[in-house]
Enzyme design. Sequence first.
Site, mmCIF file in Angstrom:
data_model
loop_
_atom_site.group_PDB
_atom_site.id
_atom_site.type_symbol
_atom_site.label_atom_id
_atom_site.label_comp_id
_atom_site.label_asym_id
_atom_site.label_seq_id
_atom_site.Cartn_x
_atom_site.Cartn_y
_atom_site.Cartn_z
ATOM 1 N N ARG B 51 0.827 -1.209 0.000
ATOM 2 C CA ARG B 51 0.000 0.000 0.000
ATOM 3 C C ARG B 51 0.863 1.262 0.000
ATOM 4 O O ARG B 51 2.044 1.214 0.354
ATOM 5 C CB ARG B 51 -0.934 0.000 1.201
ATOM 6 N N ASP B 53 0.253 5.423 1.444
ATOM 7 C CA ASP B 53 -0.683 6.199 2.269
ATOM 8 C C ASP B 53 -1.364 7.330 1.504
ATOM 9 O O ASP B 53 -0.960 7.678 0.400
ATOM 10 C CB ASP B 53 0.090 6.818 3.438
ATOM 11 N N ARG B 198 9.211 8.202 5.854
ATOM 12 C CA ARG B 198 8.819 9.524 6.340
ATOM 13 C C ARG B 198 9.389 9.819 7.728
ATOM 14 O O ARG B 198 9.706 10.968 8.044
ATOM 15 C CB ARG B 198 7.293 9.650 6.320
#
Lengths: 246, 246
Positions: B51, B53, B198
Amino acid sequence: MQRYKGIIAYDGSGYSGYQIQINGKTVQEVLEKALKKMHKGIEIKTVSSGRTDAGVHAYGQVFHFDSSLILSSDRWVNAMNGLLPTDVALQSVEKVSQDFHARYDVEGKTYKYFLYTGKIRNPFERNFTSYYPYKLNIDRIREAAPYFVGTHDFTSFCSAKTTKENKIRTISILDIEERENKIIFTFTGNGFLYNMVRIIVGTLLHVGNGKIDPEDIPAIFAAHDRQLAGKTAPAEGLYLWDVYYK
Amino acid sequence: MQRYKGIIAYDGSGYSGYQIQINGKTVQEVLEKALKKMHKGIEIKTVSSGRTDAGVHAYGQVFHFDSSLILSSDRWVNAMNGLLPTDVALQSVEKVSQDFHARYDVEGKTYKYFLYTGKIRNPFERNFTSYYPYKLNIDRIREAAPYFVGTHDFTSFCSAKTTKENKIRTISILDIEERENKIIFTFTGNGFLYNMVRIIVGTLLHVGNGKIDPEDIPAIFAAHDRQLAGKTAPAEGLYLWDVYYK
């Protein structure tokens, strides 16, 4: 009151153009709303170098306004960019003399037009370049470009909706740059009629794909007939890049 | 049935992430909707490399699907891109053997993180870079970066919501490139935990602005405590750049 000259950049994708109108969100509207907030509810009118159409972008749109606030460029920029939406950003604000006029004093402008020529769609370019994945002969385009440089009557290369009587303009530069998957057209001139850059680009695309020959351009100028020129190229590739004053 | 491997690029700005969920528009959803149209209403399930985000972008997300249609890559790309929204674009589709699996077979991935360091906001960068106009000592960042390279337990550098038991991953490349008004971080590794890129970028920013010293990094690793690392850097700067298979 102090007169100020502001430079503003905007992503035009979400706007119905620069100039305030009855329907649709405009850049001028969000700009004047932010100025009003900075002036505690007092309306501040702005005058720009000229309008840009729906979906058209700007790196260096210029406007003037009068204010009782005396602030440095940095303070204007920081305060205003905190109030403006993120698709519009003030770049600088400088004090000018009271007789400076953002529209009447324009001596020239530069527009750029970005074409995305990659075969496969690039989602990051969709609002910022015009997608043209078809065959294009750049040599023919380079052959046709010089016909547009110089002083001409651009009646054939502006929208039929143009209200200006005098359609004589001077293009001093028409540069064509090839980058990976892109062609960038740069136009510098003393003034541009309604849709003029987009119609010239559309005509150059017709030259590039064989619909018009480079040597046909003088006859299209002479005919004073918009119908003979190419299609108006899409808004998303166009940027008001710079405005020049004395 | 033929198994296909597809590569898809998307501007994640308008999506609640890649993977189908109950609330919010997702990339997988628009992709499967387009596949369903191509298959005359038959549902086609896709499996992705993993996935991404909300707000995160991809140049090279990979997925697999099975189809009874036998088409060339060009025909898949043209047909699908006519059905997909303009912020999602299929890049290629190739036939693979029936046992290819887009998630299980991943050997590594590259992510890039784009920081916009210009002092004044750039409206064209707002969705595609993370805006960081503050002071940053790039030498300190370059000093800290090598601590992340190699095989480590990344417990301190992933979201507390990470469900994976094993938090040992190998980063083979952490490159830092300075361009005009931009810093680009490139991460290549055998796997990345939830928010790992991140959080590492956020930690490097804390190193760059003096909140964390480069030589503190080993102790942060050793503590196995997310609280000691920097803030999670915003989604809009992150791109899933490439996925590698055997």
